[in-house]
Design a protein around this motif. Structure first.
Motif, short mmCIF file in Angstrom:
data_model
loop_
_atom_site.label_atom_id
_atom_site.label_comp_id
_atom_site.label_asym_id
_atom_site.label_seq_id
_atom_site.Cartn_x
_atom_site.Cartn_y
_atom_site.Cartn_z
N UNK A 1 -7.40 -6.33 23.15
CA UNK A 1 -7.46 -7.02 22.19
C UNK A 1 -8.51 -8.06 22.24
N UNK A 2 -9.27 -8.31 21.38
CA UNK A 2 -10.36 -9.26 21.61
C UNK A 2 -9.89 -10.83 21.76
N UNK A 3 -10.44 -11.84 22.23
CA UNK A 3 -9.90 -13.10 22.37
C UNK A 3 -9.41 -13.76 21.19
N UNK A 4 -10.08 -13.66 20.09
CA UNK A 4 -9.82 -14.08 18.66
C UNK A 4 -8.66 -13.75 18.07
N UNK A 5 -8.53 -12.37 18.25
CA UNK A 5 -7.31 -11.81 17.89
C UNK A 5 -6.21 -12.05 18.74
N UNK A 6 -6.18 -12.22 19.82
CA UNK A 6 -5.04 -12.73 20.79
C UNK A 6 -4.69 -14.18 20.25
N UNK A 7 -5.92 -14.97 20.24
CA UNK A 7 -5.32 -16.46 19.61
C UNK A 7 -4.61 -16.33 18.34
N UNK A 8 -4.98 -15.55 17.43
CA UNK A 8 -4.48 -15.36 16.22
C UNK A 8 -3.00 -15.08 16.28
N UNK A 10 -1.10 -15.34 19.06
CA UNK A 10 -0.35 -16.25 19.53
C UNK A 10 0.05 -17.24 18.71
N UNK A 11 -0.73 -17.60 17.69
CA UNK A 11 -0.47 -18.80 16.83
C UNK A 11 0.57 -18.31 15.79
N UNK A 12 0.42 -17.00 15.30
CA UNK A 12 1.52 -16.50 14.44
C UNK A 12 2.76 -16.31 15.17
N UNK A 16 6.57 -17.98 14.49
CA UNK A 16 7.75 -17.16 14.41
C UNK A 16 8.82 -17.73 15.02
N UNK A 17 8.40 -18.13 16.56
CA UNK A 17 9.51 -18.64 17.53
C UNK A 17 9.98 -19.52 16.80
N UNK A 18 9.43 -20.63 16.09
CA UNK A 18 9.43 -21.96 15.67
C UNK A 18 10.53 -21.62 14.48
N UNK A 19 10.22 -20.79 13.49
CA UNK A 19 11.08 -20.44 12.49
C UNK A 19 12.57 -19.86 12.99
N UNK A 20 12.44 -18.82 13.96
CA UNK A 20 13.44 -18.28 14.47
C UNK A 20 14.51 -19.56 15.00
N UNK A 21 13.80 -20.54 15.74
CA UNK A 21 14.73 -21.58 16.19
C UNK A 21 15.33 -22.18 15.08
#
Ligand SMILES: O=C(O)C(=O)C[C@]1(C(=O)O)C=C[C@@H](O)C=C1
Length: 103
Positions: A1-8, A10-12, A16-21
């Motif tokens: 995967x490209x770096x931009x896709x990776x970053x996108x 990661x942010x998403x 999700x992790x935050x919402x799950x918490x």
């Protein structure tokens, strides 16, 4: 995967992790409140399962959830799972309280 896709991604995923918490914290709080209700049920000799109230909450799940684009089958399953856990926790509280009643 490209770096931009990776970053996108990661942010998403962070979001999700935050919402799950939040979801888990709120679920724990909801179940703690159900235990408080159980203590009052014990005092008044009320049963754990309250079919009318359970039906009311179920309907609310469906109404609110569908408005937010959630599928009825998902909402039904979620309510079943939560109601079942809520009743388990309440039964545990009642059992613990009964063990402490003298005689
Ligand atoms: O409202 C109550 O009496 C509760 O105990 C809470 C709750 C719930 O988790 O929403 C749990 C069990 C009942 O069958 C109905 C609702």
């Amino acid at each position: 995967m490209g770096r931009l896709v990776d970053e996108e991604l990661r942010d998403l995923r962070n979001t999700i992790d935050h919402i799950d918490e939040h979801v888990l914290r709120l679920l724990a709080r909801r179940l703690a409140l159900a235990e408080e209700i159980a203590k009052r049920k014990a005092v008044h000799g009320e049963p754990v399962v309250q079919p009318d109230r359970a039906q009311q909450v179920r309907t609310r799940y469906l109404q609110l959830g569908v408005q937010w684009g959630l599928r009825p089958s998902f909402l039904e399953a979620l309510w079943e799972l939560l109601h079942s856990e809520s009743c388990h926790r309440q039964s545990d509280v009642l059992r613990r309280l009964q063990r402490h009643v003298p005689g």
